[in-house]
Design a protein around this motif. Sequence first.
Motif, PDB file in Angstrom:
ATOM      1  N   TYR A 120     -22.163  40.227  16.675  1.00  0.00           N
ATOM      2  CA  TYR A 120     -21.044  39.723  15.881  1.00  0.00           C
ATOM      3  C   TYR A 120     -19.767  39.718  16.711  1.00  0.00           C
ATOM      4  CZ  TYR A 120     -23.990  40.536  11.769  1.00  0.00           C
ATOM      5  OH  TYR A 120     -25.004  40.503  10.848  1.00  0.00           O
ATOM      6  N   LEU A 121     -18.875  38.802  16.362  1.00  0.00           N
ATOM      7  CA  LEU A 121     -17.510  38.812  16.879  1.00  0.00           C
ATOM      8  C   LEU A 121     -16.613  39.440  15.820  1.00  0.00           C
ATOM      9  CD1 LEU A 121     -15.047  37.996  18.609  1.00  0.00           C
ATOM     10  CD2 LEU A 121     -15.139  35.745  17.467  1.00  0.00           C
ATOM     11  N   GLN A 122     -15.929  40.512  16.175  1.00  0.00           N
ATOM     12  CA  GLN A 122     -14.981  41.159  15.268  1.00  0.00           C
ATOM     13  C   GLN A 122     -13.571  40.821  15.736  1.00  0.00           C
ATOM     14  OE1 GLN A 122     -15.915  45.086  13.728  1.00  0.00           O
ATOM     15  NE2 GLN A 122     -13.838  45.793  14.206  1.00  0.00           N
ATOM     16  N   VAL A 123     -12.848  40.074  14.901  1.00  0.00           N
ATOM     17  CA  VAL A 123     -11.495  39.652  15.237  1.00  0.00           C
ATOM     18  C   VAL A 123     -10.514  40.701  14.722  1.00  0.00           C
ATOM     19  CG1 VAL A 123      -9.755  37.847  15.005  1.00  0.00           C
ATOM     20  CG2 VAL A 123     -12.190  37.232  15.092  1.00  0.00           C
ATOM     21  N   ALA A 124      -9.832  41.381  15.653  1.00  0.00           N
ATOM     22  CA  ALA A 124      -8.904  42.451  15.291  1.00  0.00           C
ATOM     23  C   ALA A 124      -7.530  41.866  15.010  1.00  0.00           C
ATOM     24  CB  ALA A 124      -8.836  43.475  16.418  1.00  0.00           C
ATOM     25  N   LEU A 125      -7.080  41.989  13.763  1.00  0.00           N
ATOM     26  CA  LEU A 125      -5.788  41.443  13.352  1.00  0.00           C
ATOM     27  C   LEU A 125      -4.704  42.503  13.513  1.00  0.00           C
ATOM     28  CD1 LEU A 125      -6.857  39.528  10.114  1.00  0.00           C
ATOM     29  CD2 LEU A 125      -6.499  38.582  12.403  1.00  0.00           C
ATOM     30  N   ASP A 126      -4.251  42.691  14.753  1.00  0.00           N
ATOM     31  CA  ASP A 126      -3.135  43.598  15.027  1.00  0.00           C
ATOM     32  C   ASP A 126      -1.851  42.777  15.135  1.00  0.00           C
ATOM     33  OD1 ASP A 126      -4.667  45.943  15.098  1.00  0.00           O
ATOM     34  OD2 ASP A 126      -5.306  45.510  17.144  1.00  0.00           O
ATOM     35  N   ILE A 179       2.411  38.941   7.763  1.00  0.00           N
ATOM     36  CA  ILE A 179       1.408  38.351   6.879  1.00  0.00           C
ATOM     37  C   ILE A 179       1.196  36.888   7.231  1.00  0.00           C
ATOM     38  CG2 ILE A 179       0.927  37.666   4.498  1.00  0.00           C
ATOM     39  CD1 ILE A 179       0.472  40.603   4.959  1.00  0.00           C
ATOM     40  N   GLU A 180       2.261  36.195   7.566  1.00  0.00           N
ATOM     41  CA  GLU A 180       2.150  34.775   7.921  1.00  0.00           C
ATOM     42  C   GLU A 180       1.263  34.585   9.145  1.00  0.00           C
ATOM     43  OE1 GLU A 180       4.978  36.384   7.323  1.00  0.00           O
ATOM     44  OE2 GLU A 180       5.478  35.487   5.365  1.00  0.00           O
ATOM     45  N   SER A 181       1.431  35.438  10.151  1.00  0.00           N
ATOM     46  CA  SER A 181       0.581  35.350  11.350  1.00  0.00           C
ATOM     47  C   SER A 181      -0.868  35.629  10.998  1.00  0.00           C
ATOM     48  CB  SER A 181       1.058  36.353  12.402  1.00  0.00           C
ATOM     49  OG  SER A 181       2.356  36.062  12.826  1.00  0.00           O
ATOM     50  N   MET A 182      -1.075  36.650  10.165  1.00  0.00           N
ATOM     51  CA  MET A 182      -2.439  36.982   9.742  1.00  0.00           C
ATOM     52  C   MET A 182      -3.084  35.803   9.040  1.00  0.00           C
ATOM     53  SD  MET A 182      -4.212  37.725   6.713  1.00  0.00           S
ATOM     54  CE  MET A 182      -3.073  38.504   5.577  1.00  0.00           C
TER      55      MET A 182
END
Length: 399
Positions: free
Chosen positions: A176-182, A186-189
Amino acid sequence: MKILFEDIMIKFGEAILGTDLKAIVNVIIGKGTEIDTAFTNALTRRPSPIFANLRDNLIVRPLTIVVPQNDINSEIQVELLNGVIQYGVAKAIADMGEKEGIDNDLKAVITVSVPDVPFTTINKRKLFQYYYGATKLAINRALSEYPSAEKIKKEKYRALHPLVGFRDIKLERPPYLQVALDVPTIESMENIVESLPQSDRIIIEAGTPLIKKYGIEVIEQIREIFDGFIVADLKTLDTGRIEVRMAFEATANAVVLSGLAPKSTILKGIHECQKCGIMSYLDTINLNNPVELYNKLELKPDVLMVHRGIDEEINKDNNKNRSSLSKEDFDNNIILGVAGGVSAETVEDLKNKYDILVVGRGITKSREPARVARSIVNKLGDDIEQYRLYLDEDEDIAY
């Protein structure tokens, strides 16, 4: 040849056929005291059941009772139940009796759903065919004890219930690819998550900075636009039970515990994950001997994450970041992930060693996050749906 029930005196099956109109059939079939009790109980329930008749005064063998699953509130439903539905079920039972031979001790209870639709020729024909076919299929499944345990194991990660619309994935089909949202806002996320390609191989990680800034409820905001597997990267160091329960109630599918936490915190966190039915990650950032810690744990995490921190990445002289750990160092059930230094260029080398490849800034800071994510996913293998069998094509038909 007669149906034999020496080992199992009662068997169960179900089938659903049709799209615009649906025939929903459940079957209990067998002989002996168990089926006699079920048969008698069905006869006394409301709304009133009926025998499976080919016509008035001609019940079929094996003796079969047709039980409506829902209330019968209209004259149309009465006529459909006592007409085409009864007839479709009776024809299927008659076919079974003709092929297998009549066993006078054999009985069947068939439950059916009765729609309230316009009483037209096409609706009557559809319902007859659907109930005839669904009854035959349900009986076949009962007699062959379908589905097998292997079939259920194969389907559980790719089954899509028509009234639910999403799968409950448990990371049973790596990599799996796990995309880390650091990311800081909120808009960027939202922009990043919405740009990601549709793939069953993508996991979303609600990163620690994101959760610290917006609270655990940010997971629910991610869920509104990505209803897949979401990891809450809490890196829990204390109050393991409380933090896991908070993430669970926000619909996280997994929680990250820190390997630097006290052993009691790790165990309480893993135990709470097991209680809630979500997965536990153990992060090994700055941990000198992950294997030693893992072996000491009476409860094992589902995922062990080999992690190089962002601050470590910046320090190019720090070479301890790429661990030599491999799955051979742990038991067969471990899912091994890697974070830090993962990119589209390193995927080919890492995907055979690790089950989860975590990418953060390589995607979130890219000018084209969708292109980078797709380039990685394309190297991980096919999606679940790509080679999915249509309507259980692998099912054998004996009856």
